[in-house]
Design an enzyme around this catalytic site. Sequence first.
Site, short mmCIF file in Angstrom:
data_model
loop_
_atom_site.label_atom_id
_atom_site.label_comp_id
_atom_site.label_asym_id
_atom_site.label_seq_id
_atom_site.Cartn_x
_atom_site.Cartn_y
_atom_site.Cartn_z
N LYS A 178 -1.14 -9.43 2.90
CA LYS A 178 -0.38 -8.98 4.07
C LYS A 178 -1.26 -8.02 4.85
O LYS A 178 -1.98 -7.22 4.24
CB LYS A 178 0.93 -8.30 3.65
CG LYS A 178 1.71 -7.68 4.82
CD LYS A 178 3.14 -7.33 4.47
CE LYS A 178 3.34 -6.02 3.78
NZ LYS A 178 2.85 -4.84 4.54
N GLU A 205 9.43 -4.19 10.34
CA GLU A 205 9.82 -2.89 9.78
C GLU A 205 10.40 -1.99 10.86
O GLU A 205 9.80 -1.77 11.91
CB GLU A 205 8.60 -2.22 9.11
CG GLU A 205 8.94 -0.86 8.52
CD GLU A 205 7.93 -0.34 7.51
OE1 GLU A 205 6.96 -1.04 7.17
OE2 GLU A 205 8.14 0.81 7.07
N ASP A 236 -1.03 -6.12 -0.16
CA ASP A 236 -1.42 -5.51 1.12
C ASP A 236 -2.93 -5.35 1.20
O ASP A 236 -3.56 -4.87 0.24
CB ASP A 236 -0.80 -4.11 1.24
CG ASP A 236 0.49 -4.11 2.03
OD1 ASP A 236 0.70 -5.03 2.84
OD2 ASP A 236 1.29 -3.17 1.84
N GLU A 256 -1.30 -5.58 8.77
CA GLU A 256 -0.44 -5.02 9.82
C GLU A 256 -1.03 -5.27 11.21
O GLU A 256 -2.25 -5.23 11.39
CB GLU A 256 -0.30 -3.50 9.60
CG GLU A 256 0.38 -3.15 8.30
CD GLU A 256 0.55 -1.64 8.10
OE1 GLU A 256 0.22 -0.85 9.01
OE2 GLU A 256 1.02 -1.26 7.01
N ASP A 314 0.84 -1.20 0.00
CA ASP A 314 0.00 0.00 0.00
C ASP A 314 0.87 1.25 0.00
O ASP A 314 0.37 2.37 0.00
CB ASP A 314 -1.02 -0.02 1.15
CG ASP A 314 -0.40 -0.12 2.52
OD1 ASP A 314 0.83 -0.21 2.61
OD2 ASP A 314 -1.15 -0.10 3.51
N SER A 315 2.21 1.05 -0.06
CA SER A 315 3.13 2.15 -0.33
C SER A 315 2.85 2.74 -1.71
O SER A 315 3.36 3.81 -2.06
CB SER A 315 4.59 1.68 -0.24
OG SER A 315 4.78 0.51 -1.00
#
Length: 276
Positions: free
Chosen positions: A124, A193, A94, A126, A55-56
């Site tokens: 993925k 991270e 993501d 978080e 999602d960057s």
Amino acid sequence: MSTQKNSNNRPKKVTTQTLVEMKERGDKISMLTAYDYTMAQILDQAGIDVILVGDSASNVMAGHDTTVPMTMDHMIYHTSCVARGVEKALVIADLPFMSYQVKPTEALTNAGRMMKEAGAHAVKLEGGKPVVKTVNKIVEAGIPVMGHLGLTPQSIYKFGTYKVRATENTEADQLIEDAKRLEEAGCFSIVLEKIPAELAQRVTNELSIPTIGIGAGANCDGQVLVSHDMLGLNKEFKPRFLRRYADMHTDMTDAVQQYISDVKSGDFPNENEEYD
Ligand code: KIV
């Protein structure tokens, strides 16, 4: 770089199981981000193990300051572009902010869309303890999940900063606990991270699933970078953990300036570049 082939001479596909086996053998895992077909094809043909549709994309493709604005529709679009360019790498997408935090059933529906509509091989998400039930729900439905601990950019408004996480004992202990819970819940791998290298090494040693580090030192089982950063497309973003492997900002600027100059001078196109 040699690409392993299977019996019908196609490149051997990387699976979640391949990554676990790589950890067992001590082979490091390479992972980079991609958001479009062309970049995905280049990374795949170069031999990358894993492509993350991060999602960057919010930052490097859409120009936002955070990853918060990304939607399921944005991520499905980017993931489907990437999936069409990949033959061998494992494609992980993501799940965007608020697509999995509300309830596990909604998370499962969204993870399913990422596979069925976009062609992702895994998703993925978080976080630690608060997402454990959700991870379990998604994995039980047959969708592989990668975890993400340490600096979790979707929580930027909670942290208030992008600095290194878990430098204090309490947060470090919580992170180790979270990593174990994610493994128990069925995650096949975890991104770590921006945490101290020593902590990343401890987590890596305590888990049987692979850890993939970004700003987490050399002892993770693999490494990930945002492609735009490692290719030098961004001039301003210079965190300590980033190694630049090219200066594409300069190379592209030079190429564009040469093109402008050739158009203006009448040098482009020449007679070999036109039709009779
Ligand atoms: O969105 C992303 O690119 C990521 C990586 C930085 C791990 O989550």
